[in-house]
Design a protein around this motif. Structure first.
Motif, short mmCIF file in Angstrom:
data_model
loop_
_atom_site.label_atom_id
_atom_site.label_comp_id
_atom_site.label_asym_id
_atom_site.label_seq_id
_atom_site.Cartn_x
_atom_site.Cartn_y
_atom_site.Cartn_z
N MET A 1 39.79 50.96 49.00
CA MET A 1 39.56 49.52 49.11
C MET A 1 38.47 49.08 48.16
O MET A 1 37.30 49.07 48.50
CB MET A 1 39.13 49.20 50.54
N ARG A 2 38.84 48.77 46.97
CA ARG A 2 37.85 48.36 46.00
C ARG A 2 38.06 46.89 45.67
O ARG A 2 39.09 46.52 45.11
CB ARG A 2 37.96 49.23 44.76
N ASN A 3 37.11 46.08 46.03
CA ASN A 3 37.28 44.66 45.76
C ASN A 3 36.79 44.28 44.37
O ASN A 3 37.17 43.28 43.82
CB ASN A 3 36.54 43.82 46.81
N ARG A 7 38.07 44.53 36.23
CA ARG A 7 38.64 43.37 35.56
C ARG A 7 37.90 42.11 35.97
O ARG A 7 38.27 41.43 36.91
CB ARG A 7 40.11 43.23 35.91
N GLN A 10 39.79 38.70 36.50
CA GLN A 10 40.57 38.62 37.71
C GLN A 10 39.68 38.55 38.93
O GLN A 10 40.01 37.90 39.90
CB GLN A 10 41.48 39.83 37.81
N ASP A 11 38.56 39.25 38.86
CA ASP A 11 37.65 39.23 39.99
C ASP A 11 37.09 37.83 40.18
O ASP A 11 36.93 37.36 41.30
CB ASP A 11 36.50 40.23 39.79
N SER A 14 39.74 35.99 41.79
CA SER A 14 39.91 36.45 43.16
C SER A 14 38.80 35.93 44.06
O SER A 14 39.03 35.56 45.20
CB SER A 14 39.96 37.98 43.16
N LYS A 18 39.33 33.71 47.29
CA LYS A 18 38.70 34.15 48.52
C LYS A 18 37.85 33.01 49.12
O LYS A 18 37.91 32.75 50.32
CB LYS A 18 37.80 35.36 48.23
N GLY B 170 45.53 43.21 41.78
CA GLY B 170 44.09 43.32 41.65
C GLY B 170 43.37 42.08 42.13
O GLY B 170 42.17 41.95 41.96
N MET B 171 44.11 41.16 42.75
CA MET B 171 43.48 39.99 43.34
C MET B 171 42.39 40.40 44.31
O MET B 171 41.25 40.06 44.16
CB MET B 171 44.51 39.20 44.15
N PHE B 172 42.81 41.13 45.32
CA PHE B 172 41.85 41.59 46.30
C PHE B 172 41.67 43.10 46.24
O PHE B 172 40.66 43.63 46.61
CB PHE B 172 42.26 41.18 47.71
N SER B 173 42.69 43.78 45.81
CA SER B 173 42.55 45.21 45.60
C SER B 173 43.73 45.69 44.79
O SER B 173 44.74 45.02 44.67
CB SER B 173 42.49 45.96 46.93
#
Lengths: 60, 191
Positions: A1-3, A7, A10-11, A14, A18, B170-173
């Protein structure tokens, strides 16, 4: 589980998604929270209280 | 939120102060006002009957929320839908695209939220929206804090997926694409 992967672009996206999800979740709860509570629940609590009071007054 | 008087006061007299959040939790969980009100009523009756079990000075709201969610789940078990669908896979087909500016409309969000499983709605409301800590939510849900975290993470992914936001892997994982493919296949096979 790597948030937080490798990248950054994209993070960033994201994180934004979120944040929007969190914001909307708060809104779900808050919009229910501002609703007026029906009187029946306050009446129910009063009834329960009165019943208990009667019980306590009644001789054993 | 003063806790000065909390330890001395009769918790029965404090119930009225918690009606609003209790009902908000019920509405968020059931997504149905009539069902929520029935649930609140049952919760009040149960709380009153077992008020001696409440530890004075502890969090009354958390105690009430616990009774409410336990009541909800036991009533669900009684009237369990014939198809068990813990991950809301039946909703896999539903996909709401965000507006062009990337912001999601609240109605779209609600539609996606409504199709989540009860467990997912619960964890997101407890931890995300009503401001309880992971530890408090864990206690209410009767699971380990780690379970709360992983369940919340799965629920968020599910929401993002339903909202059509999870396509960029890869949005959240990194495992989203695989998870989605598996869920999609499972739904196709069972649906």
């Amino acid at each position: 589980m790597r948030n937080h992967g490798s990248r950054p672009e994209q993070d960033g996206q994201s994180d934004q998604i979120k944040a929007q999800i969190e914001e909307n979740l708060k809104r779900v709860y808050q919009s229910a929270l501002v609703e007026e509570v029906p009187d029946r629940f306050k009446l129910l609590l009063e009834q329960l209280k009165n019943k208990d009071a009667e019980k306590n007054e009644a001789p054993k | 939120m003063s806790s000065v008087s909390a330890a001395d006061a009769d918790p029965r007299d404090q119930l009225v102060e918690h009606l609003r959040p209790l009902r908000a939790f019920a509405i968020s969980l059931t997504r149905n006002v009539a069902a929520a009100d029935d649930l609140v009523q049952d919760t009040i009756l149960k709380a009153w009957a077992s008020i001696d079990k409440f530890q004075r000075g502890s969090n009354l709201q958390a105690w009430l929320f616990t009774i409410l969610r336990n009541t909800y789940y036991s009533s669900l078990r009684k009237s369990r839908r014939e198809v068990s669908d813990p991950d809301g896979a039946h909703a896999a087909g539903l996909s709401v695209k965000p507006d062009h500016d990337g912001r999601m409309a609240f109605t779209d969000f609600l539609r996606a939220f409504d199709t989540l499983s009860d467990e997912h709605r619960e964890v997101l409301i407890l931890v995300g929206a009503s401001g309880f800590s992971t530890e408090e939510a864990a206690e209410m849900m009767g699971v380990a804090p780690g379970t709360v975290k992983s369940r919340a993470s799965r629920a968020r992914k599910r929401l993002a997926h339903l909202l059509g936001l999870a396509e960029g892997e890869g949005m959240f994982s990194g495992i989203d694409a695989i998870t989605d493919a598996v869920i999609g296949r499972g739904a196709a096979a069972t649906g």
